[in-house]
Design a protein around this motif. Sequence first.
Motif, short mmCIF file in Angstrom:
data_model
loop_
_atom_site.label_atom_id
_atom_site.label_comp_id
_atom_site.label_asym_id
_atom_site.label_seq_id
_atom_site.Cartn_x
_atom_site.Cartn_y
_atom_site.Cartn_z
N PHE A 113 0.84 -1.20 0.00
CA PHE A 113 0.00 0.00 0.00
C PHE A 113 0.87 1.25 0.00
O PHE A 113 0.66 2.18 -0.76
N TYR B 52 2.39 1.77 -3.35
CA TYR B 52 1.46 2.33 -4.32
C TYR B 52 1.17 3.81 -4.02
O TYR B 52 1.05 4.63 -4.92
N PHE B 53 1.08 4.09 -2.75
CA PHE B 53 0.87 5.46 -2.28
C PHE B 53 1.93 6.40 -2.86
O PHE B 53 1.64 7.41 -3.49
N GLU C 21 1.98 6.55 -6.90
CA GLU C 21 1.02 7.49 -7.49
C GLU C 21 1.38 8.93 -7.14
O GLU C 21 1.12 9.84 -7.91
N ALA C 22 1.98 9.10 -5.96
CA ALA C 22 2.29 10.46 -5.53
C ALA C 22 3.37 11.10 -6.40
O ALA C 22 3.47 12.31 -6.46
N VAL D 18 -3.17 1.33 -12.54
CA VAL D 18 -4.37 0.79 -11.89
C VAL D 18 -4.40 -0.74 -11.98
O VAL D 18 -5.00 -1.39 -11.13
N LEU E 115 -2.70 -1.82 -9.07
CA LEU E 115 -3.59 -1.66 -7.91
C LEU E 115 -4.50 -2.87 -7.78
O LEU E 115 -4.67 -3.42 -6.68
N ALA E 116 -5.06 -3.30 -8.91
CA ALA E 116 -5.94 -4.47 -8.85
C ALA E 116 -5.17 -5.67 -8.33
O ALA E 116 -5.69 -6.44 -7.50
N ILE F 136 -2.51 -5.65 -6.35
CA ILE F 136 -2.23 -5.47 -4.93
C ILE F 136 -3.46 -5.83 -4.10
O ILE F 136 -3.37 -6.51 -3.08
N LEU F 137 -4.62 -5.38 -4.58
CA LEU F 137 -5.85 -5.67 -3.84
C LEU F 137 -6.14 -7.16 -3.82
O LEU F 137 -6.60 -7.71 -2.82
N PHE G 205 -0.57 -6.35 3.44
CA PHE G 205 0.07 -5.64 2.33
C PHE G 205 1.59 -5.76 2.43
O PHE G 205 2.31 -5.21 1.63
#
Lengths: 523, 477
Positions: free
Chosen positions: A138, A141-142, A145-146, A179, A182-183, A185-186, A195
Amino acid sequence: MKTEDIHPFILSLVTFVPLGGALLLLFFPRRDRDIKVFALVVSILTFILSLHLPVHFVNGQAGFQFEINAQWISTPNIHYHMGVDGFSMWLVLLTTFLTPLCVMMSWRSVHGPVKEFFILLLVLEAAMIGVFVSLDLFLFYFFWEATLIPMALLIGVYGHDRRIYAAVKFFLYTMIASVFMLAGILWLYAHTGTFDFTAIRQQIQSGQLELGSAAKWLFLGFFVAFAVKVPMFPFHTWLPDAHVEAPTAGSVLLAGVMLKMGTYGMLRFNLGLFPEESHRNAPWIIALAIIGIIYGALVAMVQPNMKKLIAYSSVSHLGFVVLGIFSFTSYGIVGAEFVMLAHGVSTGALFTLAGMLYDRRHTYEITEFGGLATSMPVYSTFFLIATLASIGLPLLNGFIGEFLVLTGAFQANHVYGVLAATGVIWSACYMLWMYQRVFYGNFRNDENRALPDVNARERATLWPFVAAALIMGVAPLIWTRAIDGAAQKFVSNDNTAAHAIPSAPASPGRTAQASLQTQVSGQ
Amino acid sequence: MIPTTDYIRLLPELILIVFGLLVMLIEPTLGEHNNRKGLGVVALAGTVLSIVASLYQSQYTGLAFFDMIRVDAFSIFFHVLIGLIAAVVILASFEYLNVQQIRYGEYYGLILLSAVGMMLMSSAVELVLIFIALEISSIGTYILAGFRRNAPISIESSIKYFLLGSFATAFFLYGVALMFGATGSTSIYTIAATLSKGVTPLAYAGVALMFVGLGFKVASAPFHIWTPDVYEGAPAPVVAFMSTGPKAAAFAVLLRVLFATDAPGWFWMIWVSAVLSMTIGNIGALVQNNVKRLLAYSSIAQAGYILVAVAAAKDIGISAVIFYAAAYAAMNVGAFAVASHLANVGEKYVTLDDYAGLGRRAPGLAAVLTIFMLSLIGIPVTGGFLAKFYVFQAAMQSHLTGLVIIAVINSAIAAYYYLRVIVYMYMREPQRDVPVLRMPLGLGVSLAACLLATIYLGVLPGRVLDYAIESARVLTR
């Protein structure tokens, strides 16, 4: 306080000092000079702090170092987990090394609000460091994207004519690709309840988590996000646009660090979490990498625009990195990491130099120049060193990485090695040809006769690049010692790598080092 | 004899009603040309008191008024959320009413009264009472939508909203009637008990029809057609209010109706509506040049994301809905507050071209709007990011992989139009001279509140999330 006491906090410090600096800058009055000096001080401070890492890094120790692991959010189970190994430590160093230089090269060339420029630069630095040190998916990914927003704004606000197109294209390409990660990771969280990178890897390795048919899709989800970032052929089209339009500092950080986020991600997540899928998919990935090497080089050759040429050369160089990673040999992986670092330095230098020329002439068109060696001798020398470093001349940094990657590629498959090796020749062609057209011959444009040579600030910006290129070329062991330990994981984890190396040595890593030693002393 | 605790359980609503009536009563005593700001302050005091009352209710959880309302963590959460939305909107309206020269104090009274309806929606556990609450909240917003009396577009907005809205609530009522037919009761708990014994086709029809009514309120496709037109015409602060408050309340009802009763047959309905809302909202927003219309389509898409979480219920899905409603309220109210400030007299400046170069003319305002846009995209450090993350994670947890993939692709598409706003503000040269008024205190405070909430939810979501989880737990118990 003893130095060991700061170990758990050093990564947080390195990550958040630039961010804190950016926040303080928000409240600065709009006196440009103070802002620049402050940004420089913050970035140098960050660099000094980050030096703590290699100094106290224990080579050969398994796992991550300087770890910090604290609960951030209880449900879902998100941790503030940071740590580095040999790969990520040097990438952090690369980031902190390039940022002060970016501040210096932007001293006079910011076209737009100055304060916001340096705020964005520092925020970008913090986010990029965060990407390399995060061990919680997480958190990763945070930060991942940042990084997008400050970079998109740097390009879109401070860039050249087609900046909006380039900024939006950059943003959308990387956003859409990530994204899928992201999928993935989820999905992993849904099936493991964590995570945490190490915990997930442990569960996958022990067979506790059956990936089954999902493995393929997870691998692809992560891979697409990283491949667009690298960028690999055929996802590379955003890169030349972004580079040409970006301000110099943006280009340097984009090529120097951001592209490596992609290759770093492949190393850490694709290889780290899905080794079997990585092996299964290696052939086509290597094919794309080799296409990238050759295609990037050929396209670079015909570029009329200096910055675009360097951008395409990045596509070619990053092809080497991907090739090295997916060769699954210790040479290849160590070499891949080394190419990342070397490319950061040499391409950073080239973009810096191109930017200096732009400050003087407001164009990147190669045909506009010619004969600069007469009017700007010192500049030409710096440019020559950067060019040679990029081509891979022995004793400079580019050589070591490419040599290791090619060795690894040959071990994996002769055909890979042969094809990729042509990339080295091509790179000499396009770089030297450009050098000849820009610096030798007669003045084609009278404006070039009276161009001022590099001033003291510019020299101060360029010397660190040159010094780094030289030291990395002469004493690569400083770097490879730490990288070797991290690379062992991938080589020894899987059994197929042993088959890839015809006469499997007992400890591939050691031989990689040994051969380097003879290599270097041989010169 | 009704015990005192019952009144405490209705206290937030009672306070708002008292203050709403107070505003209405003071209004005629004011001169025609007087400023109505004083009434706004009264209304603000009312919302603050009702928020305090809601927090105070946490010691008095339970059923009240013949088991018609129920105070629990779930209802308190929504009470506070709706109270906060109303307070921020009232703050942002001070200046707006001045600039637009709207001199009707009823404006504040109507906001309070429709907030009463929304609050009641979140605590009612009786279908007829839910319907009445729905009507109370709707009628207020119908009138508010037409408050720019001199602008035909605002009248159009009001009438459209009223006609379609009453049509939709009729559907809801029909659903209630069928549910009554199927189970012999309108109490959520009796319905739950009856449904657990066996489900008749009538119950399916009841659930479906109630969803039509609620789907209209949350602006989910295919019941979204009204949204762009109504949002475009209604006064900007009112849009801030009605794009978040009724939506949150309607989702509260949806959660109660679906999960407290364990209603049958909702899954594919929600699934299809989620996919349609996200896709239609995002694709529709791509081509908008009017910022209010753009945000209208965006709110359709956002309703779709929340529906993804509803589809992922129970348990974590419900808490994801609750968290998303809070994060969405913060960022959307903020975005509309900025839009209302820039709109100027007669809402003249509402196209993207008017936002060009805002980064240089009003750097602070542009930066704030940028953060709201980034939050709507779902970029880290903002509440929007975590909210989306929880929603997708909840859906993945419930093995709705297909829905998650559709949702993540949609959120990538959405990045484009939100980004366009930022691109216009920072990267384009202004087309015409757009004046930017000085930032008044009230709006400044409300923007700061939205900004802080957005960042707070993005960095330290722990407490709100834990509360959301607790709310979800009491709802399904």
